[in-house]
Design a protein around this motif. Structure first.
Motif, mmCIF file in Angstrom:
data_model
loop_
_atom_site.group_PDB
_atom_site.id
_atom_site.type_symbol
_atom_site.label_atom_id
_atom_site.label_comp_id
_atom_site.label_asym_id
_atom_site.label_seq_id
_atom_site.Cartn_x
_atom_site.Cartn_y
_atom_site.Cartn_z
ATOM 1 N N LEU A 180 12.275 26.935 -28.854
ATOM 2 C CA LEU A 180 11.456 26.900 -30.064
ATOM 3 C C LEU A 180 11.715 25.573 -30.765
ATOM 4 C CD1 LEU A 180 12.409 30.458 -31.389
ATOM 5 C CD2 LEU A 180 10.465 29.889 -29.901
ATOM 6 N N LEU A 181 10.670 24.760 -30.947
ATOM 7 C CA LEU A 181 10.813 23.441 -31.554
ATOM 8 C C LEU A 181 10.003 23.381 -32.846
ATOM 9 C CD1 LEU A 181 10.266 21.247 -28.349
ATOM 10 C CD2 LEU A 181 12.447 21.859 -29.370
ATOM 11 N N ASP A 182 10.683 23.076 -33.958
ATOM 12 C CA ASP A 182 9.994 22.980 -35.250
ATOM 13 C C ASP A 182 10.018 21.521 -35.717
ATOM 14 O OD1 ASP A 182 8.746 23.473 -37.621
ATOM 15 O OD2 ASP A 182 10.247 24.844 -38.422
ATOM 16 N N GLU A 183 8.867 20.850 -35.599
ATOM 17 C CA GLU A 183 8.707 19.440 -35.971
ATOM 18 C C GLU A 183 9.816 18.576 -35.348
ATOM 19 O OE1 GLU A 183 6.106 18.392 -37.230
ATOM 20 O OE2 GLU A 183 5.232 19.920 -38.518
ATOM 21 N N PRO A 184 9.954 18.604 -34.012
ATOM 22 C CA PRO A 184 11.084 17.918 -33.373
ATOM 23 C C PRO A 184 11.024 16.394 -33.454
ATOM 24 C CG PRO A 184 9.545 18.710 -31.720
ATOM 25 C CD PRO A 184 9.092 19.278 -33.018
ATOM 26 N N SER A 185 9.836 15.814 -33.665
ATOM 27 C CA SER A 185 9.737 14.351 -33.682
ATOM 28 C C SER A 185 9.766 13.771 -35.091
ATOM 29 C CB SER A 185 8.450 13.899 -32.969
ATOM 30 O OG SER A 185 7.306 14.378 -33.651
ATOM 31 N N ASN A 186 9.940 14.628 -36.088
ATOM 32 C CA ASN A 186 9.807 14.205 -37.489
ATOM 33 C C ASN A 186 10.640 12.986 -37.857
ATOM 34 O OD1 ASN A 186 7.910 15.310 -39.134
ATOM 35 N ND2 ASN A 186 9.321 16.490 -40.374
ATOM 36 N N HIS A 187 11.908 12.967 -37.488
ATOM 37 C CA HIS A 187 12.802 11.888 -37.916
ATOM 38 C C HIS A 187 13.123 10.914 -36.782
ATOM 39 C CE1 HIS A 187 13.540 13.896 -41.750
ATOM 40 N NE2 HIS A 187 13.650 15.017 -41.065
ATOM 41 N N ILE A 208 4.192 3.850 -51.398
ATOM 42 C CA ILE A 208 4.092 5.299 -51.216
ATOM 43 C C ILE A 208 5.093 5.711 -50.138
ATOM 44 C CG2 ILE A 208 2.572 7.200 -50.532
ATOM 45 C CD1 ILE A 208 0.206 5.369 -51.417
ATOM 46 N N ASP A 209 6.120 6.463 -50.552
ATOM 47 C CA ASP A 209 7.111 6.909 -49.577
ATOM 48 C C ASP A 209 6.726 8.276 -49.023
ATOM 49 O OD1 ASP A 209 7.724 8.742 -51.541
ATOM 50 O OD2 ASP A 209 9.636 7.842 -52.088
ATOM 51 N N GLN A 210 7.543 8.785 -48.083
ATOM 52 C CA GLN A 210 7.187 10.034 -47.398
ATOM 53 C C GLN A 210 7.271 11.247 -48.309
ATOM 54 O OE1 GLN A 210 10.396 11.503 -44.558
ATOM 55 N NE2 GLN A 210 11.008 9.379 -44.792
ATOM 56 N N ILE A 236 1.504 0.062 -49.615
ATOM 57 C CA ILE A 236 2.609 0.073 -48.647
ATOM 58 C C ILE A 236 3.025 1.526 -48.433
ATOM 59 C CG2 ILE A 236 4.956 -0.700 -48.154
ATOM 60 C CD1 ILE A 236 4.486 -3.057 -50.043
ATOM 61 N N LEU A 237 2.991 1.972 -47.195
ATOM 62 C CA LEU A 237 3.304 3.368 -46.876
ATOM 63 C C LEU A 237 4.510 3.435 -45.963
ATOM 64 C CD1 LEU A 237 -0.208 3.108 -46.305
ATOM 65 C CD2 LEU A 237 0.214 5.431 -47.075
ATOM 66 N N ASP A 238 5.493 4.264 -46.349
ATOM 67 C CA ASP A 238 6.724 4.420 -45.575
ATOM 68 C C ASP A 238 6.772 5.841 -45.010
ATOM 69 O OD1 ASP A 238 9.202 4.214 -44.462
ATOM 70 O OD2 ASP A 238 10.264 3.701 -46.307
ATOM 71 N N GLU A 239 6.490 5.967 -43.709
ATOM 72 C CA GLU A 239 6.443 7.270 -43.017
ATOM 73 C C GLU A 239 5.611 8.285 -43.814
ATOM 74 O OE1 GLU A 239 7.293 7.641 -40.106
ATOM 75 O OE2 GLU A 239 8.946 6.321 -39.601
ATOM 76 N N PRO A 240 4.343 7.974 -44.100
ATOM 77 C CA PRO A 240 3.552 8.836 -44.988
ATOM 78 C C PRO A 240 3.167 10.178 -44.381
ATOM 79 C CG PRO A 240 2.151 7.154 -44.032
ATOM 80 C CD PRO A 240 3.552 6.823 -43.615
ATOM 81 N N THR A 241 3.242 10.320 -43.050
ATOM 82 C CA THR A 241 2.789 11.566 -42.414
ATOM 83 C C THR A 241 3.929 12.540 -42.133
ATOM 84 O OG1 THR A 241 2.970 10.651 -40.163
ATOM 85 C CG2 THR A 241 0.881 10.334 -41.309
ATOM 86 N N ASN A 242 5.170 12.152 -42.460
ATOM 87 C CA ASN A 242 6.324 12.978 -42.059
ATOM 88 C C ASN A 242 6.263 14.407 -42.583
ATOM 89 O OD1 ASN A 242 7.763 11.447 -40.303
ATOM 90 N ND2 ASN A 242 9.580 11.259 -41.564
ATOM 91 N N ASN A 243 5.821 14.596 -43.828
ATOM 92 C CA ASN A 243 5.841 15.933 -44.417
ATOM 93 C C ASN A 243 4.449 16.533 -44.554
ATOM 94 O OD1 ASN A 243 8.697 15.940 -44.816
ATOM 95 N ND2 ASN A 243 8.410 14.545 -46.522
ATOM 96 N N VAL A 263 4.864 1.691 -42.364
ATOM 97 C CA VAL A 263 5.964 2.050 -41.469
ATOM 98 C C VAL A 263 5.671 3.466 -40.979
ATOM 99 C CG1 VAL A 263 8.411 2.596 -41.293
ATOM 100 C CG2 VAL A 263 7.674 0.617 -42.634
ATOM 101 N N SER A 264 5.491 3.629 -39.691
ATOM 102 C CA SER A 264 5.217 4.959 -39.134
ATOM 103 C C SER A 264 5.498 4.968 -37.644
ATOM 104 C CB SER A 264 3.752 5.346 -39.378
ATOM 105 O OG SER A 264 3.467 6.598 -38.784
ATOM 106 N N HIS A 265 6.038 6.095 -37.173
ATOM 107 C CA HIS A 265 6.234 6.284 -35.730
ATOM 108 C C HIS A 265 5.114 7.115 -35.133
ATOM 109 C CE1 HIS A 265 10.537 5.495 -36.996
ATOM 110 N NE2 HIS A 265 10.323 4.579 -36.086
ATOM 111 N N ASP A 266 4.117 7.477 -35.956
ATOM 112 C CA ASP A 266 3.002 8.297 -35.490
ATOM 113 C C ASP A 266 1.942 7.382 -34.886
ATOM 114 O OD1 ASP A 266 0.742 9.908 -35.193
ATOM 115 O OD2 ASP A 266 1.175 11.101 -36.981
ATOM 116 N N GLU A 267 1.972 7.248 -33.571
ATOM 117 C CA GLU A 267 1.083 6.302 -32.887
ATOM 118 C C GLU A 267 -0.389 6.652 -33.086
ATOM 119 O OE1 GLU A 267 2.172 5.826 -28.786
ATOM 120 O OE2 GLU A 267 4.295 5.604 -29.263
ATOM 121 N N THR A 268 -0.695 7.952 -33.081
ATOM 122 C CA THR A 268 -2.087 8.380 -33.266
ATOM 123 C C THR A 268 -2.592 7.991 -34.645
ATOM 124 O OG1 THR A 268 -1.623 10.273 -31.828
ATOM 125 C CG2 THR A 268 -3.665 10.341 -33.093
ATOM 126 N N PHE A 269 -1.766 8.189 -35.669
ATOM 127 C CA PHE A 269 -2.127 7.821 -37.044
ATOM 128 C C PHE A 269 -2.383 6.324 -37.148
ATOM 129 C CE2 PHE A 269 -0.410 6.430 -41.252
ATOM 130 C CZ PHE A 269 -1.423 6.946 -42.043
#
Length: 529
Positions: free
Chosen positions: A162-169, A405-407, A480-487, A510-516
């Motif tokens: 069971l994985l709950d948001e495993p890529s978040n951080h 705008i931070d996360q 400026i957005l810092d990991e805006p999609t994390n939450n 700043v984001s690790h969400d490639e699709t975004f």
């Protein structure tokens, strides 16, 4: 195999979260569980993991699940071995190796003679080989904590994960390892995530709503295609109902007009014929009753169609209901906003970047700042915002309006109500009803206006922040957005994406969400190492 039948969950305050939902995940299948923030996805995973108990329903699981939770600092007091629930086995192993071979130690260790080797191998896979198992999680970064729990999969080797948001951080390197692991694993998986690249690695997608889990037989792209087909069908249904409502109202009008004309003609004939007054009153009452009955029949039909139309409109996605209207930046495209010449920064006399930074940021650009965790992305943002001064080199910025705008959307003052927060941005003197109209456009209804902002979810804070930008009536020159999609859940990521695609100013992300990043048309990258 995992089977849930008619599972319900009620919060301690008696509020129902979901009711009689059912789900089947066959052995070896990798299934995504999607749904809006607050729909109960994480709660359902905790029920399956036996961390929460349902208020009703039956659950059948053919093996012990392994649960990778969302990380909020709740495990900071535990050591790595305690968090992975292997501390007793390790202690028993070491005591046996030191000669204390008693029944208790043998029972605790069971067949776990290779537990230490498995730990080292798992930590090495997740690039955590420099960590000691006795270290407290409180000293680790969010990404490292997530990796610790992911390492537990290789240690415990469960059949159900069971994985709950495993890529978040996780940074780009960590996400690549996660994707590789998911593709290679033969285990059964149930995954809650807003990472669309991850969701596309899975076999099936299930959508959780209050009273149902609807299964779609494919990955996230397949699910999106099916949702688009449903959306088109819904639009056609709404159009059809609108036409039916219009016809029903027109028919009611014509029928009443015809009856009134007939009543008027009949009355004149009766007066000419000298019908007695008492008979005239009787005939008039009959006519009025007939008209009233006609009105009632048509009104009932109109109410029925109106109700159906309201229900259909309620199904329209939040994104389609919203209007952004972000104004353009005042700056012409191509103006140099930031210029860095041999810039670097140091903490404890140690330079952050191996190579000094040289770059320019031009008005109208969409730039992603890339780098692994700890590469200094947030430090660079603080330098651009002039919250820090470079310890080396020159960083020039022009006089322009920048919004950071931070996360956690910390621009929102949690001590204010939703309406008061909106009013704070009312520099152009909008009337109260205009502010409330804007709030409605961003899905804040009358029941939300007096709600304290501290009770808003991540998605709600993001929508309120976008609303305040439109109320301010002048878009900032730079966002400026810092990991805006994390939450954010996927629906709110889509709302943010649509708003940023309307914005014509400069974006630094700043984001690790490639699709975004792809969907908001990032056209340049600044790489940090």
């Amino acid at each position: 195999m995992l089977i849930l039948q008619n599972i319900s969950y009620t919060h301690s305050n008696k509020e129902l979260l979901f009711n009689n939902v059912s789900l089947t995940v066959n052995s070896g299948n990798k299934t995504a569980l999607v749904g809006h923030n607050g729909s109960g996805k994480s709660t359902l995973l905790k029920i399956i993991a036996k961390e929460l108990f349902p208020s009703g329903g039956i659950m059948e699981i053919d093996s012990e699940p392994y649960y990778v939770p969302q990380i909020f600092g709740q495990y900071n007091h535990l050591s790595i071995s305690e968090a992975l629930q292997i501390d007793e086995k390790l202690t028993a192993l070491h005591e046996i190796l030191e000669g204390n071979v008693n029944e208790s130690n043998l029972n605790i260790l069971n067949d776990g003679w290779t537990i230490e080797d498995r730990c080292n191998e798992a930590l090495k896979y997740w690039s955590l080989n420099d960590l000691e198992l006795t270290q407290k999680l409180g000293f680790l970064s969010g990404g490292e904590k997530t990796k610790v729990f992911l390492a537990g999969i290789m240690i415990h080797q469960p059949k159900l994960i069971l994985l709950d948001e495993p890529s978040n951080h996780l940074d780009a390197e960590g996400r690549a390892l996660l994707y590789q692991f998911i593709k290679a694993s033969a285990a059964t998986m149930l995954v809650v995530s807003h990472d669309r690249k991850l969701l596309n690695l899975l076999d099936a997608t299930c959508e959780l709503k209050t009273n149902v889990i609807k299964a779609y037989g494919g990955n996230y792209d397949f699910y999106q295609n099916q949702k688009n087909i449903e959306k088109e069908a819904l639009a056609q249904d709404i159009h059809s109902k609108e036409k039916s409502l219009q016809k029903a109202k027109e028919k009611q009008r014509k029928t009443l007009e015809r009856e009134q004309k007939c009543d008027s003609k009949g009355k004149k004939k009766q007066e000419k014929a000298g019908v007695a007054r008492i008979m005239m009153n009787t005939l008039r009452n009959k006519a009025e009753n007939s008209t009233s009955k006609t009105k009632s029949v048509h009104a009932e039909k109109i109410v029925g169609i109106s109700q159906q139309l309201r229900e259909l409109r309620d199904e329209v996605s939040s994104l389609d209901k919203m209007k952004f209207g972000l104004d353009n930046s005042r700056l012409h495209k191509g103006k140099i906003l930031v210029a860095a010449e041999s810039v670097n920064y140091s903490y404890n006399e140690e330079w952050i970047w191996k190579t000094d930074l040289n770059f320019q940021i031009l008005s109208g650009e969409r730039i992603a700042i890339n780098g692994n965790n700890g590469s200094g992305k947030t430090t660079l943002i603080k330098l651009i915002l002039e919250d820090l001064k470079p310890k080396k080199g020159i960083l020039k910025t022009v006089d322009c309006e920048m919004i950071y705008i931070d996360q956690d959307y910390s621009l929102i003052n949690t001590d204010l109500t939703v309406y008061d927060q909106a009013q704070q941005s009312n520099v152009s003197g909008l009337e109260e009803h205009d502010i409330k109209m804007r709030l409605n456009r961003f899905l804040f209804t009358q029941t939300d206006w007096d709600k304290p902002c501290r009770y808003l979810s991540g998605g709600e804070r993001m929508r309120l922040m976008l609303c305040t930008l439109t109320i301010a009536n002048e878009a900032p020159d730079v966002i400026i957005l810092d990991e805006p999609t994390n939450n954010l859940d996927i629906q709110n990521i889509e709302i943010l994406t649509a708003a940023l695609n309307e914005y014509m100013g400069t974006l630094i992300i700043v984001s690790h969400d490639e699709t975004f990043l792809e969907q908001i048309s990032v056209n340049r990258n600044i790489y940090l190492n």
